[in-house]
Design an enzyme around this catalytic site. Sequence first.
Site, mmCIF file in Angstrom:
data_model
loop_
_atom_site.group_PDB
_atom_site.id
_atom_site.type_symbol
_atom_site.label_atom_id
_atom_site.label_comp_id
_atom_site.label_asym_id
_atom_site.label_seq_id
_atom_site.Cartn_x
_atom_site.Cartn_y
_atom_site.Cartn_z
ATOM 1 N N LYS A 48 0.831 -1.211 0.000
ATOM 2 C CA LYS A 48 0.000 0.000 0.000
ATOM 3 C C LYS A 48 0.867 1.264 0.000
ATOM 4 C CE LYS A 48 -3.710 -2.516 2.320
ATOM 5 N NZ LYS A 48 -4.386 -2.830 3.599
ATOM 6 N N GLN A 92 -4.654 -1.095 9.916
ATOM 7 C CA GLN A 92 -4.445 -2.412 9.315
ATOM 8 C C GLN A 92 -5.065 -3.500 10.198
ATOM 9 O OE1 GLN A 92 -3.112 -3.031 6.230
ATOM 10 N NE2 GLN A 92 -3.601 -5.185 6.536
ATOM 11 N N ASP A 115 -10.327 3.304 4.506
ATOM 12 C CA ASP A 115 -10.841 1.969 4.194
ATOM 13 C C ASP A 115 -12.360 1.906 4.145
ATOM 14 O OD1 ASP A 115 -8.974 0.106 3.531
ATOM 15 O OD2 ASP A 115 -8.527 -0.517 5.580
#
Length: 288
Positions: A48, A92, A115
């Site tokens: 990422k 994460q 996200d």
Amino acid sequence: MDGSALARQIRARLREEVSSMKASGVHPRLETIRIGDDEPSKVYLAVKHRAAHEIGLATGDQVLPAGSSHAEVCALISELNSRKDVNAILLQLPLPGHLHAPAILARISPAKDADGLTPENLGKTVYKEESILPCTPKGIMALLAHYGVALRGSHAVIINRSTLVGKPLCHLMVGEDATVTLCHSKTRGLSDLTSRADIVVSAVGRRPDFVLGAEMVRDGAVVVDVGTSRVGGKVVGDVDFANVSQKASYITPVPGGVGPMTVAMLLENTVAAATSQAGLARALAVRG
Ligand code: NAP
């Protein structure tokens, strides 16, 4: 459906957008949070960060020890929420077992939710309101749209009911007038359901215990493979690609399908967050 190729096109567009944002003095920044030393998380984050740098985004990598308390993680999130140079925050997952992910995700500012997993953004998918969408479902919808797969009136079977994949994807597909059957490990007669579907999305990730074989798919179906498992040192999907691809009208490979689209959507969410925050800052400045 070539996710790598479409993701490349999206990244090229985003690179131009970031470059013109920088020319006007806005420097978009994504900040990631990792708690503990989970090895796959480190690998995913490295991918990422690299992708973010390639389109010109600045990134930061916050790492907390595995034993961090709920309060310590929330304190870091509060600090990032209030930092003006941080436009998007990614927590994460998975978190260490003592931390409750929904409670911690809820502390991320919805405007900086890279996200799309905060309760507010997830809730908006139910109401079909504009929001930051979760990256994997958003990437799947983008792939289907790009290849002209019609959702209206189609029957889609999703094998996954997680908050990350199946549930938000179900809302997005229903929002586009598909009829959706959401399946999971307790579903009876899974093959009967999948073999009648126009679209099958499989996100199990338990090869070799679970394999979506050709007998589970009808001729002409669209098959989206989200699952990732490691078999003999290789990353493989849920789907028996060699045989299912003989029957499917469209199919995504693993690797090279949903994975690169997920990363592209993270970048898109970050750029969109920075754009809307810059707009807000400008509007406030104009108002004085
Ligand atoms: P998860 O929470 O473990 O979800 C797995 C789902 O599969 C659950 O709903 C589970 O049912 C269901 N399942 C397990 N065994 C089954 C069986 N025998 N028959 C039918 N359904 C079964 O995992 P996740 O986070 O959603 O991720 C799923 C997979 O997608 C993983 O392999 C992950 O690596 C991959 N993934 C890939 C990307 C990408 O970008 N390529 C992004 C996200 C996730 P229960 O709910 O009953 O347990």
